[in-house]
Design an enzyme around this catalytic site. Structure first.
Site, PDB file in Angstrom:
ATOM      1  N   GLU A 287       0.859  -1.104  -0.033  1.00  0.00           N
ATOM      2  CA  GLU A 287       0.113  -0.097   0.017  1.00  0.00           C
ATOM      3  C   GLU A 287       0.972   1.174   0.040  1.00  0.00           C
ATOM      4  O   GLU A 287       1.546   1.343   0.833  1.00  0.00           O
ATOM      5  CB  GLU A 287      -0.810   0.175   1.230  1.00  0.00           C
ATOM      6  CG  GLU A 287      -2.097  -0.977   1.119  1.00  0.00           C
ATOM      7  CD  GLU A 287      -3.092  -1.050   2.385  1.00  0.00           C
ATOM      8  OE1 GLU A 287      -3.112   0.042   3.095  1.00  0.00           O
ATOM      9  OE2 GLU A 287      -3.698  -2.059   2.462  1.00  0.00           O
ATOM     10  N   ASP A 439      -7.545  -3.510  -6.280  1.00  0.00           N
ATOM     11  CA  ASP A 439      -7.966  -3.983  -4.977  1.00  0.00           C
ATOM     12  C   ASP A 439      -9.196  -3.360  -4.459  1.00  0.00           C
ATOM     13  O   ASP A 439      -9.226  -2.723  -3.401  1.00  0.00           O
ATOM     14  CB  ASP A 439      -6.902  -3.597  -4.101  1.00  0.00           C
ATOM     15  CG  ASP A 439      -7.004  -4.134  -2.686  1.00  0.00           C
ATOM     16  OD1 ASP A 439      -7.544  -5.418  -2.508  1.00  0.00           O
ATOM     17  OD2 ASP A 439      -6.519  -3.604  -1.709  1.00  0.00           O
TER      18      ASP A 439
END
Length: 567
Positions: A287, A439
């Site tokens: 991330e 995602d």
């Protein structure tokens, strides 16, 4: 034998003295609060130090970890805000939804207004002069011209009480000193704040003004000055408390500021030039903090305004995380690397180990700070499974990947069979494709507005991972459904023109962030390339089904609510 007995007596005396000292240390903070509470005017604060004071040093916290002032209970953090990106995020460790009934929501609201009218509290809002540098660059002509375009000046329908997230009776007023006794004060001589609809609302902290401005159609208005002020707060407000966010696959920190605002901190894990390794699955990708920042700016340029405000910040890991954290589990993971850099790794599912530690240079680390949304006890949100969710499996494929007519099934399923929800999914699909974000497993909406409201674009950290690859599978919802809002289609065409080129607008917008450059040039150029691909998909749809069947005229005002009749 006599010496042995004397030795035992000595050991017992030392033990008793040690126990007495520990008891005194535990009782001392309580006695201090009783003694100083009436005089300081801040007795309502449950934190270990007042926001205007310096936090305790790391050594002092280590010396008495059991002391009540050093490690408050889990409900002492401010509970009016929440940021969620997990399927189960409607119940977070910092939400009072678990312990507060619907009738107690006003009690929760009171705890958030810890503002007094004396000069001591006012100076909490004065920004540190050593932090205020690299001031945001003034918007250039091109970006200003975009926001002056007629497509960026369309008006919202008139707002009613049902269309605003918070409707607080204006005859009930905030008493900033009421957090201690848990009561509203409508009488007396103390000055009060009107929650909404009054000029005194201008004195509210920017995070609260952001919350009050949320409505059925947008998180914030186009030209709301609160947004720039809130972004400035995210990088300049002094951090008073840090804790790990529960849940999630990677480490995220909840940071509380001196004005009682909160934000979600995602630390830097990759450099700007690094791409996602080719052997990584989408669900094990890093991330990226810069992806969160860029996603906010992209969302704003697309005129969606569905991403909470995000800003980049350079954080001192020693003074602004380690020395102020009350999270024992986080504090214990700090160490000094062989290169004499401060490092920590926290606790999470992925990449939380010594081998994947986050290290400063020597103690400075970049990160993104995303402003919290209102706490779930005040504004419940509903979590929805994305119909085009991926399988999150190494070998299995999702149904939409093998069924070309999958969208027809979705169109017959609530809430996609009426209203604007399916069109909002198409917006989110385009948004994700421009970033390369695979995602998007769930999304959220505000429960108060039912199904007739926008989708909140949360958790964008896995975007901007590969500038050299365009993941066309992200566009499957658009190619299967062949539906798009007219406003979205026109803005995409506008952003494809040379004078409003998306990459140039993003570069200019990102100059405002403290961590500029947020994206390297290849990522900016990739957005232009992907934008052309989106327009090509829509052109194919129009050629196949006709313009009227593909493009929904949401600029009419009524057509969006009757969209189901045309499906």
């Amino acid at each position: 034998m006599i010496l042995f007995r004397k030795f035992r007596v000595l050991i017992l005396m030392v033990f008793l003295i040690a126990c007495t000292m520990h008891i005194m240390i535990d009782l001392l903070p309580k006695l201090e609060r009783r003694a100083t509470g009436p005089s300081t005017g801040n007795s309502a604060c449950a934190c270990s130090h007042r926001p205007s004071e310096e936090p305790q040093s790391w050594g002092k916290q280590r010396a008495r970890p059991g002391a009540e002032s050093g490690w408050p209970n889990k409900h002492t953090l401010r509970i009016l805000q929440d940021f969620s990106n997990e399927p189960s995020s409607n119940l977070t460790s910092h939400s009072l939804e678990k312990i507060t009934g619907a009738g107690d929501k006003t009690e929760v609201f009171k705890k958030l207004e810890h503002y007094t009218q004396n000069g001591e509290t006012k100076k909490h809002f004065i920004q540190d002069t050593n932090v205020i540098k690299n001031l945001p660059v003034k918007a250039s002509t091109r970006l200003s011209a975009l926001f002056e375009h007629p497509l960026y000046k369309t008006a919202l329908p008139p707002l009613t009480d049902e269309d605003t997230l918070f409707n607080v009776n204006t005859d009930i007023r905030f008493n900033p000193k009421a957090a201690e006794n848990q009561e509203w004060h409508n009488e007396g001589n103390e000055e009060e704040y009107a929650p909404t609809g009054d000029s005194s609302a201008d004195s509210y902290p920017n995070w609260l003004r952001f919350h009050i401005g949320i409505n059925r159609y947008e998180l914030y208005s186009r030209h709301n000055p609160v947004m720039d002020a809130l972004l400035k707060d995210l990088v300049s407000q002094r951090i008073t408390s840090v804790a790990m966010k529960s849940g999630g696959t990677q480490l995220k920190l909840i940071m509380t500021f001196q004005n009682y605002g909160q934000a979600l901190f995602k630390p830097m894990k990759q450099t700007r030039e690094q791409e996602t390794p080719p052997d990584f699955f989408y669900f094990s990708d890093f991330e990226r903090h810069n992806a969160e920042i860029a996603a906010f700016h992209l969302d704003r340029i697309l005129d969606f305004r569905r991403v909470p405000p995000v800003a980049g910040r350079l954080v001192n890991m020693t003074k602004e995380i380690r020395d102020v954290t009350r999270d024992k589990k986080l504090w214990r993971t700090f160490f000094v690397s062989p290169a004499n850099n401060i490092c920590f790794y926290g606790e999470c599912s992925y990449y939380c180990s010594t081998e994947h530690a986050l290290c400063g240079k020597p103690d400075q680390i970049e990160g993104s700070l995303a402003a919290f949304l209102p706490d779930l006890a005040l504004a419940k949100r509903k979590t929805w499974r994305n119909p085009w969710r991926r399988s999150y499996h190494k070998r299995k494929k999702a149904e939409w990947e093998v069924d070309p007519d999958y969208c027809e099934e979705v169109k017959q399923t609530a809430p996609y069979d009426s209203g604007s929800r399916l069109l909002d999914i198409m917006d989110m699909t385009i948004f994700d494709f421009l970033m390369g974000n695979m995602d998007r497993h769930h999304y959220e909406t505000f429960e108060k507005f039912g199904n007739e409201t926008f989708i909140i674009h949360l958790d964008n950290g896995r975007g901007f991972g590969k500038h050299s690859h365009d993941e066309v599978s992200i566009l499957v919802p658009l190619s299967q459904c062949c539906r798009v809002k007219k406003s979205t289609h026109l803005r995409l065409q506008l952003l494809a023109k040379e004078e409003y080129k998306l990459s140039g607008l993003m570069a200019e917008s990102l100059l405002k962030d403290r961590l500029t450059p947020v994206l390297i040039q290849p990522h900016l150029e990739a957005m232009d390339r992907r934008l052309r691909l989106v327009l090509n998909v829509l052109a194919d749809c129009v050629e196949k089904e006709g313009y009227a069947a593909v493009v929904e005229d949401d600029l009419d005002g009524e057509s969006t609510h009757t969209a189901a009749s045309r499906r």
